[in-house]
Write an enzyme that holds these catalytic residues in place. Sequence first.
Site, PDB file in Angstrom:
ATOM      1  N   HIS A 265      -5.241  -2.283   1.388  1.00  0.00           N
ATOM      2  CA  HIS A 265      -5.580  -2.726   0.018  1.00  0.00           C
ATOM      3  C   HIS A 265      -4.681  -2.038  -0.828  1.00  0.00           C
ATOM      4  CE1 HIS A 265      -7.877  -3.182  -3.652  1.00  0.00           C
ATOM      5  NE2 HIS A 265      -8.839  -3.984  -2.788  1.00  0.00           N
ATOM      6  N   ARG A 288      -8.434  -5.916 -11.319  1.00  0.00           N
ATOM      7  CA  ARG A 288      -7.343  -6.686 -11.799  1.00  0.00           C
ATOM      8  C   ARG A 288      -7.525  -7.987 -12.334  1.00  0.00           C
ATOM      9  NH1 ARG A 288      -4.680  -7.004  -6.605  1.00  0.00           N
ATOM     10  NH2 ARG A 288      -6.293  -5.274  -5.765  1.00  0.00           N
TER      11      ARG A 288
END
Length: 496
Positions: A265, A288
């Site tokens: 990740h 995000r």
Amino acid sequence: MARSNHVIVVGTGLAGLTATYELLQKKVSVTLLEKTNQFGGNSIKASSGINGVKTYQQTTLHNINDDSIDSFINDSIKSAKSLANKDLINILASNSKNAVDWLSKDLKIELNYVAQLGGHSHPRTHRGSNLPPGFAIISALKKYLENFDSINSNHNLNILKNSKVIELIKESNSNLNTNTNTNKIIGLKYLDLNSNKINSIYGPVILATGGFSADFDSEDSLLKQYRKDLLSLPSTNSAQTTGDGQKLALKVGAKLIHMDQVQIHPTGFIDIQDPLNKWKILAAEALRGVGGLLFNTQGDRFGNELLTRDKVTESIFKNFEQIGINQETDKKVLIILNESSYNKMKMNFDFYIKRGLLFKSSIRELNKQLGFSKENNKILKNLIQVNKYINGIEEDEFGRTVFSDEPFDLSQELDSSIYYGYLTPVVHFTMGGIKIDSNARVLTEDSNNHEVVLKGLYAIGEVSGGVHGANRLGGSSLLECVVFGKVAARSVSEYI
């Protein structure tokens, strides 16, 4: 000897709890084992949400009507690359609405916010406004099962915590009068960690033991075997995530698949008070999704933050090379967000701020922390440029099309307020695991090397392999747990 109408579930993450819930609804007795003293596994930490297509939340609350199951399938296949199993992906996507409906209607979990995460062509990742989705879901299921256990006098549910499974029991082939075993699992042995005694229980087994993303140091470490190159990286997983189910299944002849496919990740938080800690808190991809931007420590953006996780991670490591960062302790990037993003994820922001992982300050203060000269206005200039993308004046040079709903308020220039935190790539999820069929049954090989079902054994959630191929989309982990938890419950109910 196997007990009729009894199933053993190993693991209390979302996959195991979903299977247990469904079995109880079908009047099947369940023994639920957990090797720690806490429910939840890694599911309880999930923070971005669960994917669903054509849900009430997506279509009615947010007026997103152009998404489709086919679109979700295509996004998942693209993410999985050449390792895509189209049958499993079709099951995942086709059942996504039912999964979200079950959580929101039957379990009364609020999942009214819908975001677009990396690699998704539409907003379809659901989360609530008050609690992180993983915590909310696990808490609801835990409450249901504990209440069920206390009010049902016929003992349809037996919960065994601090119980570590050490062996799967195969049925002996006594007809041949040999020591060979058939391709059938009839129970398991477990170590009671409280009494240090080994006990046996009988029935078909559903493995829901999770992945191996924290299996750094064991003698039979799966990370050492398949991905030595990742041993130096930190992990977001709980320390108990050591591939127990994969190892147990392998010993009874189960096939493993895609074991080298380990997801890095791109964004795990760095605690600036304890930067070398191996165990990181995930910076949810939803950060995000609601507008978070990634900057290097020189003040520049370097890529599209909403590509798939593997591509964002690749861009981070590539940027480290480009700007000459070699020391592990220097391998970090910044996430920068605005007030609009905060308002969309206030609960998450407040948690991160309380933990000292996310900060609110002026651009000037951040510049000072980064050691920039007074003349270095790079971050401000780049945020001014991002505002042009948000306002539709220009197109992003990296191809990003979805940003925060509102531009950054830069009216105070260097004294304008922003939110920021330090991030680093982390070992997060294992796509590989036990090979299953479309009914969550574990596969093995017969004496002629033909692939056959290993009767009485099922694998769901991260312990299984093949659902996500080479890369998992954000929001599909919780979904996989629910969908295949239900699939396994139905399949084993038919088996017994």
